[in-house]
Design a protein around this motif. Structure first.
Motif, PDB file in Angstrom:
ATOM      1  N   GLY A 217       0.814  -1.209   0.000  1.00 49.26           N
ATOM      2  CA  GLY A 217       0.000   0.000   0.000  1.00 49.26           C
ATOM      3  C   GLY A 217       0.851   1.264   0.000  1.00 49.26           C
ATOM      4  O   GLY A 217       2.061   1.219  -0.288  1.00 49.26           O
ATOM      5  N   PHE A 218       0.219   2.393   0.366  1.00 49.42           N
ATOM      6  CA  PHE A 218       0.904   3.686   0.361  1.00 49.42           C
ATOM      7  C   PHE A 218       0.864   4.316   1.760  1.00 49.42           C
ATOM      8  O   PHE A 218       0.408   5.437   1.951  1.00 49.42           O
ATOM      9  N   TRP A 219       1.372   3.606   2.740  1.00 53.50           N
ATOM     10  CA  TRP A 219       1.323   4.058   4.118  1.00 53.50           C
ATOM     11  C   TRP A 219       2.398   5.112   4.391  1.00 53.50           C
ATOM     12  O   TRP A 219       3.461   5.114   3.792  1.00 53.50           O
ATOM     13  N   GLN A 220       2.069   5.985   5.356  1.00 56.27           N
ATOM     14  CA  GLN A 220       3.092   6.901   5.865  1.00 56.27           C
ATOM     15  C   GLN A 220       4.127   6.097   6.641  1.00 56.27           C
ATOM     16  O   GLN A 220       3.873   4.961   7.057  1.00 56.27           O
ATOM     17  N   ASP A 221       5.270   6.691   6.827  1.00 50.46           N
ATOM     18  CA  ASP A 221       6.310   6.000   7.589  1.00 50.46           C
ATOM     19  C   ASP A 221       5.795   5.681   8.993  1.00 50.46           C
ATOM     20  O   ASP A 221       5.241   6.562   9.678  1.00 50.46           O
ATOM     21  N   GLY A 222       5.996   4.477   9.439  1.00 47.80           N
ATOM     22  CA  GLY A 222       5.564   4.054  10.768  1.00 47.80           C
ATOM     23  C   GLY A 222       4.098   3.680  10.854  1.00 47.80           C
ATOM     24  O   GLY A 222       3.607   3.376  11.956  1.00 47.80           O
ATOM     25  N   GLU A 223       3.383   3.762   9.750  1.00 51.56           N
ATOM     26  CA  GLU A 223       1.951   3.424   9.754  1.00 51.56           C
ATOM     27  C   GLU A 223       1.737   2.132   8.943  1.00 51.56           C
ATOM     28  O   GLU A 223       2.534   1.799   8.058  1.00 51.56           O
ATOM     29  N   PRO A 224       0.663   1.436   9.271  1.00 52.52           N
ATOM     30  CA  PRO A 224      -0.318   1.687  10.339  1.00 52.52           C
ATOM     31  C   PRO A 224       0.227   1.237  11.697  1.00 52.52           C
ATOM     32  O   PRO A 224       0.837   0.175  11.790  1.00 52.52           O
ATOM     33  N   ASN A 225       0.002   2.056  12.717  1.00 48.23           N
ATOM     34  CA  ASN A 225       0.560   1.728  14.028  1.00 48.23           C
ATOM     35  C   ASN A 225      -0.494   1.330  15.045  1.00 48.23           C
ATOM     36  O   ASN A 225      -0.169   0.813  16.117  1.00 48.23           O
ATOM     37  N   ASN A 226      -1.774   1.652  14.760  1.00 50.40           N
ATOM     38  CA  ASN A 226      -2.869   1.296  15.679  1.00 50.40           C
ATOM     39  C   ASN A 226      -2.472   1.655  17.119  1.00 50.40           C
ATOM     40  O   ASN A 226      -2.432   0.817  18.016  1.00 50.40           O
ATOM     41  N   SER A 227      -2.178   2.926  17.295  1.00 46.24           N
ATOM     42  CA  SER A 227      -1.559   3.387  18.540  1.00 46.24           C
ATOM     43  C   SER A 227      -2.354   3.036  19.796  1.00 46.24           C
ATOM     44  O   SER A 227      -1.774   2.682  20.821  1.00 46.24           O
ATOM     45  N   ASP A 228      -3.674   3.154  19.764  1.00 46.50           N
ATOM     46  CA  ASP A 228      -4.463   2.835  20.954  1.00 46.50           C
ATOM     47  C   ASP A 228      -5.323   1.594  20.754  1.00 46.50           C
ATOM     48  O   ASP A 228      -6.225   1.330  21.559  1.00 46.50           O
ATOM     49  N   GLY A 229      -5.051   0.865  19.695  1.00 45.73           N
ATOM     50  CA  GLY A 229      -5.782  -0.379  19.460  1.00 45.73           C
ATOM     51  C   GLY A 229      -7.130  -0.200  18.812  1.00 45.73           C
ATOM     52  O   GLY A 229      -7.866  -1.177  18.648  1.00 45.73           O
ATOM     53  N   GLU A 230      -7.492   1.042  18.434  1.00 45.72           N
ATOM     54  CA  GLU A 230      -8.802   1.277  17.836  1.00 45.72           C
ATOM     55  C   GLU A 230      -8.726   2.058  16.528  1.00 45.72           C
ATOM     56  O   GLU A 230      -9.734   2.599  16.068  1.00 45.72           O
ATOM     57  N   GLU A 231      -7.556   2.144  15.952  1.00 50.16           N
ATOM     58  CA  GLU A 231      -7.410   2.864  14.679  1.00 50.16           C
ATOM     59  C   GLU A 231      -7.679   1.885  13.529  1.00 50.16           C
ATOM     60  O   GLU A 231      -6.780   1.271  12.972  1.00 50.16           O
ATOM     61  N   ASP A 232      -8.958   1.790  13.166  1.00 56.53           N
ATOM     62  CA  ASP A 232      -9.383   0.775  12.218  1.00 56.53           C
ATOM     63  C   ASP A 232      -9.797   1.328  10.863  1.00 56.53           C
ATOM     64  O   ASP A 232     -10.214   0.553   9.980  1.00 56.53           O
ATOM     65  N   CYS A 233      -9.734   2.642  10.671  1.00 57.77           N
ATOM     66  CA  CYS A 233     -10.097   3.235   9.375  1.00 57.77           C
ATOM     67  C   CYS A 233      -8.921   4.041   8.831  1.00 57.77           C
ATOM     68  O   CYS A 233      -8.026   4.453   9.582  1.00 57.77           O
ATOM     69  N   VAL A 234      -8.943   4.286   7.510  1.00 55.61           N
ATOM     70  CA  VAL A 234      -7.769   4.889   6.855  1.00 55.61           C
ATOM     71  C   VAL A 234      -8.156   6.210   6.195  1.00 55.61           C
ATOM     72  O   VAL A 234      -9.181   6.321   5.526  1.00 55.61           O
ATOM     73  N   GLU A 235      -7.301   7.203   6.412  1.00 52.44           N
ATOM     74  CA  GLU A 235      -7.441   8.498   5.749  1.00 52.44           C
ATOM     75  C   GLU A 235      -6.192   8.813   4.939  1.00 52.44           C
ATOM     76  O   GLU A 235      -5.111   8.272   5.203  1.00 52.44           O
TER      77      GLU A 235
END
Length: 258
Positions: A217-235
């Motif tokens: 994919g085209f992720w930013q550096d260090g992403e996806p990191n799901n920092s708090d365990g609830e980052e389930d959608c992508v912008e």
């Protein structure tokens, strides 16, 4: 005058003449004897030839009988071979007829497949033609033969709210497969919802059409990191020109793809 000398001469002549006659008589008698011998020899010869002929005929009759026996056996063998060949020929005729019928059936199937192929090719041409000539709905933008709806400025929704709006328009959130498409989408807003998310208890990212993310994919550096365990959608961030996983209840602009 006739003298004794003459008499004796005459006697000598007569004696000689007698002697000659006697010799002639003996000669005739000898000829008859020789003729008898020749007749007997000829008869013996004829009898010998007749006997030889009988022997040869008998021998030839035996040979003919033997030849007839061999000839009869040969005829039997040839007749049997002929019958076997005739049966084999009949079997081959039956097989040939069956193969001919199968060939005709295959030809018919082949023609049907060719017709179906030609129709599919024509349908594909029409689809390409329609895709090339595809016109977008009013208010939609066209890019690389696709139609996009960009949310109004100043309007924002959650990821689920944005997707519902796209579905009401007969479309869905944008699926980005190329960098060119990503550059087009990010040009409208600083942050834009795209149609990529991760359902609860799933570790794989899935597009809105049900397919999983293929590749990095085209992720930013260090992403996806799901920092708090609830980052389930992508912008999509305009500044980074890359993806980031965030909370689905955040509100951003969005882009729909038809």
């Amino acid at each position: 005058m006739f003298s004794m000398d003459d008499f004796y001469k005459s006697g000598e002549v007569e004696e000689d003449g007698w002697n000659l006659m006697s010799s002639g008589g003996r000669s005739n008698h000898g000829w008859r004897s020789q003729s008898s011998v020749c007749w007997v020899g000829a008869t013996a010869l004829c009898l010998g030839l007749l006997l030889l002929t009988v022997i040869m005929v008998a021998h030839n009759t035996s040979a003919i009988n033997q030849w007839d026996s061999k000839y009869t056996d040969l005829i039997h063998v040839l007749t049997k071979g002929r019958d076997e060949l005739r049966d084999e020929r009949d079997q081959l005729k039956i097989q040939s007829s069956n193969l001919t019928q199968e060939l005709e059936a295959l030809r018919s199937q082949y023609n049907d497949v060719v017709d179906s192929r030609d129709k599919l090719q024509e349908d594909i041409k029409n689809l390409h033609r329609n895709r090339t000539d595809k016109s977008c709905k009013p208010g939609w933008l066209k890019f690389n033969n696709k139609c996009y709806f960009v949310s109004p400025c100043g309007t924002s929704k959650t990821w689920e709210g944005a997707r519902k709006d796209c579905q009401q328009k007969g479309a869905d959130l944008v699926i980005i497969t190329t960098r060119d498409e990503m550059d087009f989408v990010k040009s409208s807003f600083a942050i834009t919802w795209i149609g990529l998310s991760r359902h609860e208890h799933e570790d794989k990212w899935k597009w809105v059409d049900g397919t999983f993310l293929d590749g990095d994919g085209f992720w930013q550096d260090g992403e996806p990191n799901n920092s708090d365990g609830e980052e389930d959608c992508v912008e999509l961030s305009r500044s980074a020109t890359a993806w980031n996983d965030v909370h689905c209840n955040q509100k951003f602009s969005w882009v729909c793809e038809d």
